[in-house]
Write a protein that holds these residues in place. Structure first.
Motif, PDB file in Angstrom:
ATOM      1  N   ALA A 229      21.393  33.880  15.454  1.00 44.69           N
ATOM      2  CA  ALA A 229      22.327  33.664  14.345  1.00 44.69           C
ATOM      3  C   ALA A 229      22.049  32.329  13.657  1.00 44.69           C
ATOM      4  O   ALA A 229      22.097  32.230  12.424  1.00 44.69           O
ATOM      5  CB  ALA A 229      23.768  33.720  14.842  1.00 44.69           C
ATOM      6  N   ASP A 230      21.767  31.298  14.437  1.00 48.48           N
ATOM      7  CA  ASP A 230      21.412  30.000  13.854  1.00 48.48           C
ATOM      8  C   ASP A 230      20.141  30.116  13.018  1.00 48.48           C
ATOM      9  O   ASP A 230      20.032  29.553  11.919  1.00 48.48           O
ATOM     10  CB  ASP A 230      21.195  28.960  14.956  1.00 48.48           C
ATOM     11  N   GLN A 231      19.166  30.833  13.546  1.00 47.80           N
ATOM     12  CA  GLN A 231      17.903  31.001  12.835  1.00 47.80           C
ATOM     13  C   GLN A 231      18.104  31.725  11.505  1.00 47.80           C
ATOM     14  O   GLN A 231      17.595  31.295  10.468  1.00 47.80           O
ATOM     15  CB  GLN A 231      16.915  31.779  13.698  1.00 47.80           C
ATOM     16  N   PHE A 232      18.840  32.828  11.557  1.00 51.76           N
ATOM     17  CA  PHE A 232      19.061  33.598  10.327  1.00 51.76           C
ATOM     18  C   PHE A 232      19.810  32.768   9.297  1.00 51.76           C
ATOM     19  O   PHE A 232      19.428  32.722   8.118  1.00 51.76           O
ATOM     20  CB  PHE A 232      19.831  34.879  10.647  1.00 51.76           C
ATOM     21  N   MET A 233      20.875  32.094   9.713  1.00 51.78           N
ATOM     22  CA  MET A 233      21.676  31.327   8.770  1.00 51.78           C
ATOM     23  C   MET A 233      20.895  30.177   8.156  1.00 51.78           C
ATOM     24  O   MET A 233      21.170  29.764   7.031  1.00 51.78           O
ATOM     25  CB  MET A 233      22.944  30.807   9.450  1.00 51.78           C
ATOM     26  N   SER A 234      19.907  29.663   8.861  1.00 43.69           N
ATOM     27  CA  SER A 234      19.117  28.550   8.323  1.00 43.69           C
ATOM     28  C   SER A 234      18.307  28.955   7.100  1.00 43.69           C
ATOM     29  O   SER A 234      17.880  28.110   6.319  1.00 43.69           O
ATOM     30  CB  SER A 234      18.181  27.998   9.402  1.00 43.69           C
ATOM     31  N   GLN A 235      18.092  30.282   6.908  1.00 43.61           N
ATOM     32  CA  GLN A 235      17.287  30.748   5.783  1.00 43.61           C
ATOM     33  C   GLN A 235      18.039  31.737   4.893  1.00 43.61           C
ATOM     34  O   GLN A 235      17.438  32.428   4.085  1.00 43.61           O
ATOM     35  CB  GLN A 235      15.996  31.372   6.309  1.00 43.61           C
ATOM     36  N   ALA A 236      19.364  31.794   5.046  1.00 41.29           N
ATOM     37  CA  ALA A 236      20.160  32.776   4.303  1.00 41.29           C
ATOM     38  C   ALA A 236      20.967  32.150   3.182  1.00 41.29           C
ATOM     39  O   ALA A 236      21.927  32.762   2.697  1.00 41.29           O
ATOM     40  CB  ALA A 236      21.097  33.502   5.275  1.00 41.29           C
ATOM     41  N   SER A 237      20.580  30.972   2.726  1.00 40.47           N
ATOM     42  CA  SER A 237      21.395  30.242   1.753  1.00 40.47           C
ATOM     43  C   SER A 237      21.543  30.982   0.422  1.00 40.47           C
ATOM     44  O   SER A 237      22.525  30.785  -0.294  1.00 40.47           O
ATOM     45  CB  SER A 237      20.799  28.851   1.503  1.00 40.47           C
ATOM     46  N   GLY A 238      20.598  31.846   0.079  1.00 39.57           N
ATOM     47  CA  GLY A 238      20.696  32.563  -1.183  1.00 39.57           C
ATOM     48  C   GLY A 238      21.428  33.885  -1.083  1.00 39.57           C
ATOM     49  O   GLY A 238      21.536  34.610  -2.073  1.00 39.57           O
ATOM     50  N   LEU A 239      21.952  34.202   0.090  1.00 44.05           N
ATOM     51  CA  LEU A 239      22.608  35.484   0.313  1.00 44.05           C
ATOM     52  C   LEU A 239      24.127  35.324   0.401  1.00 44.05           C
ATOM     53  O   LEU A 239      24.617  34.279   0.844  1.00 44.05           O
ATOM     54  CB  LEU A 239      22.098  36.120   1.618  1.00 44.05           C
ATOM     55  N   PRO A 240      24.892  36.368   0.033  1.00 41.96           N
ATOM     56  CA  PRO A 240      26.358  36.292   0.088  1.00 41.96           C
ATOM     57  C   PRO A 240      26.879  36.557   1.501  1.00 41.96           C
ATOM     58  O   PRO A 240      27.602  37.532   1.764  1.00 41.96           O
ATOM     59  CB  PRO A 240      26.791  37.379  -0.896  1.00 41.96           C
ATOM     60  N   VAL A 241      26.488  35.698   2.440  1.00 39.55           N
ATOM     61  CA  VAL A 241      26.834  35.874   3.847  1.00 39.55           C
ATOM     62  C   VAL A 241      28.146  35.157   4.152  1.00 39.55           C
ATOM     63  O   VAL A 241      28.439  34.099   3.599  1.00 39.55           O
ATOM     64  CB  VAL A 241      25.713  35.319   4.755  1.00 39.55           C
ATOM     65  N   ILE A 242      28.929  35.739   5.056  1.00 38.94           N
ATOM     66  CA  ILE A 242      30.121  35.085   5.583  1.00 38.94           C
ATOM     67  C   ILE A 242      29.893  34.897   7.078  1.00 38.94           C
ATOM     68  O   ILE A 242      29.809  35.868   7.828  1.00 38.94           O
ATOM     69  CB  ILE A 242      31.394  35.918   5.323  1.00 38.94           C
ATOM     70  N   ASP A 243      29.751  33.652   7.494  1.00 39.29           N
ATOM     71  CA  ASP A 243      29.499  33.297   8.893  1.00 39.29           C
ATOM     72  C   ASP A 243      30.822  32.843   9.502  1.00 39.29           C
ATOM     73  O   ASP A 243      31.343  31.779   9.162  1.00 39.29           O
ATOM     74  CB  ASP A 243      28.453  32.177   8.954  1.00 39.29           C
ATOM     75  N   LEU A 244      31.362  33.643  10.402  1.00 41.02           N
ATOM     76  CA  LEU A 244      32.720  33.422  10.911  1.00 41.02           C
ATOM     77  C   LEU A 244      32.781  32.540  12.158  1.00 41.02           C
ATOM     78  O   LEU A 244      33.874  32.228  12.643  1.00 41.02           O
ATOM     79  CB  LEU A 244      33.362  34.779  11.246  1.00 41.02           C
ATOM     80  N   ARG A 245      31.661  32.112  12.677  1.00 40.33           N
ATOM     81  CA  ARG A 245      31.647  31.472  13.991  1.00 40.33           C
ATOM     82  C   ARG A 245      32.510  30.207  14.070  1.00 40.33           C
ATOM     83  O   ARG A 245      33.390  30.094  14.932  1.00 40.33           O
ATOM     84  CB  ARG A 245      30.207  31.141  14.402  1.00 40.33           C
ATOM     85  N   GLN A 246      32.258  29.251  13.191  1.00 44.29           N
ATOM     86  CA  GLN A 246      32.892  27.957  13.358  1.00 44.29           C
ATOM     87  C   GLN A 246      34.399  28.007  13.151  1.00 44.29           C
ATOM     88  O   GLN A 246      35.159  27.360  13.877  1.00 44.29           O
ATOM     89  CB  GLN A 246      32.269  26.924  12.409  1.00 44.29           C
ATOM     90  N   LYS A 247      34.862  28.779  12.185  1.00 44.58           N
ATOM     91  CA  LYS A 247      36.306  28.822  11.932  1.00 44.58           C
ATOM     92  C   LYS A 247      37.040  29.546  13.062  1.00 44.58           C
ATOM     93  O   LYS A 247      38.194  29.209  13.354  1.00 44.58           O
ATOM     94  CB  LYS A 247      36.593  29.476  10.585  1.00 44.58           C
ATOM     95  N   LEU A 248      36.380  30.505  13.703  1.00 45.84           N
ATOM     96  CA  LEU A 248      36.985  31.122  14.876  1.00 45.84           C
ATOM     97  C   LEU A 248      37.036  30.135  16.041  1.00 45.84           C
ATOM     98  O   LEU A 248      38.021  30.068  16.775  1.00 45.84           O
ATOM     99  CB  LEU A 248      36.216  32.382  15.270  1.00 45.84           C
ATOM    100  N   ILE A 249      35.977  29.364  16.200  1.00 49.68           N
ATOM    101  CA  ILE A 249      35.972  28.325  17.236  1.00 49.68           C
ATOM    102  C   ILE A 249      37.112  27.343  16.997  1.00 49.68           C
ATOM    103  O   ILE A 249      37.852  26.973  17.912  1.00 49.68           O
ATOM    104  CB  ILE A 249      34.617  27.595  17.259  1.00 49.68           C
TER     105      ILE A 249
END
Length: 371
Positions: A162-182
């Motif tokens: 997940a860290d790897q994917f998010m590091s290169q997904a800046s141009g995509l409309p992704v919602i990464d829920l990890r930190q706010k759930l933590i």
């Protein structure tokens, strides 16, 4: 002598090129997340940075992490693993779950590029059809409650797929829920279950808050998504996913929100064509997909194609209120016969396409850029 500055400049360029190629080659083998720059309102809502691991034991190259892993091979031979406080997780039996949880299983640059290409191509094609794309990655329990993993595994945690994917997904409309759930974790309510691999209904409610904030930030002029008010939570049962393996549950912990706001009744049509109307708080389990839902007046006035898995159940009540109709179908990431999203868009003409998938599926990127 007058050519000396040009010669020096050429040497500097050659050196930079060599270093760049070397860095790219190393990154192709072990892509490491880059530092996240200070965000704007959209990135703060959609992809808040996740705290970096304290170390990268699997990238150290000395083999010590793998040695520890092999020392626990008997424990890891079971379909599940258990932490010190009774929490149960899948082992590598399911999508290399345990190895993903600590970063032992990683993505190559080719695999990351396959995900990015798949979603960027799909986003472009959907935009041409007038449909907006949103990508929701629902975290694994191990990403939100890593302290409940076996103690020896906690000491081996590094960057994950997940860290790897998010590091290169800046141009995509992704919602990464990890930190706010933590950040939302408390001792009195479980966002994920200690006896089930899914987030609880209450965890889905917390996740929906971020989803709504993110989509509203991306589209501030559109009809806003809402977050229904609640008066608290209640524990509604124990859904022990590992009972068939003889694993005892620590007890009931499946938390659900208690709504203070009234949700509209929803009309559901399942794959057999049977139609029923039920409470808006109804959770749509993945076992009954595909399903079409309708309400009298949705929050946004838009329709939505929702490509989802079992983790999408906990947010289904809010999707049903937000969009009408919705067409909810099972995603097939990792399957030999991938879902044809474009064909479904051509069939239904939705205003929004939401692709939700569990974090653990990142280990199986799409075979092609089609979708």
């Amino acid at each position: 002598m007058r050519y000396t500055p040009l010669v020096l400049l050429a040497l500097v360029c050659i050196a930079a090129l060599v270093l760049g190629v070397s860095a790219k080659w190393i990154g192709a083998r072990h892509p490491i997340p880059e530092s996240t720059p200070a965000g704007d309102a959209v990135s703060d809502a959609c992809t808040p940075p996740v705290a970096a691991p304290a170390s990268e034991p699997w990238l150290a190259g000395d083999g010590s992490a793998e040695k520890v892993w092999q020392e626990h091979s008997e424990e890891l031979s079971k379909p599940y693993i258990q932490g010190p406080n009774g929490w149960t997780f899948w082992g590598d039996y399911v999508d290399q779950y345990a190895s993903q949880a600590v970063g032992r299983a990683t993505l190559t640059q080719t695999q990351i590029s396959a995900w990015v290409s798949y979603f960027s191509t799909l986003q472009r094609d959907l935009a041409a059809s007038g449909a907006d794309l949103q990508i929701v990655i629902t975290p694994s329990t191990s990403s939100v409650y890593p302290e409940e993993l076996p103690t020896w595994m906690q000491e081996l945690r590094g960057s994950t797929p997940a860290d790897q994917f998010m590091s290169q997904a800046s141009g995509l409309p992704v919602i990464d829920l990890r930190q706010k759930l933590i950040d939302a974790k408390t001792d009195d309510v479980h966002l994920f279950s200690w006896s089930n691999s899914h987030w609880t209904d209450y965890g889905g409610y917390i996740g929906w808050k971020q989803i709504a904030d993110c989509i509203n930030a991306r589209h501030p002029v559109a009809a806003a998504l809402r977050v229904p008010a609640i008066s608290g939570h209640k524990v509604i049962g124990d859904f022990n996913e590992w009972a068939s393996y003889g694993v005892a549950s620590p007890g009931e912990d499946w938390a659900a929100p208690v709504f203070a706001d009234q949700l509209e009744d929803v009309t559901y049509t399942d794959k057999s064509g049977a139609t029923v109307t039920g409470p808006g708080s109804t959770v749509i389990d993945s076992s009954v997909l595909p399903v079409t839902t309708q309400v009298a007046a949705s929050w946004t006035g838009k329709s939505a194609l929702v490509v989802r898995d079992s983790m999408g159940g906990a947010i289904s009540p809010y999707l049903d209120q937000a969009y009408s109709p919705t067409w909810q179908v099972a995603n097939q990431f990792g399957a030999a016969d991938p879902l044809d999203v474009r064909a479904l868009v051509a069939q239904h003409h939705p205003g929004v396409v939401i692709i939700q998938f569990a974090e653990r599926h990142l280990i199986s990127p799409p075979a092609s850029a089609g979708g």
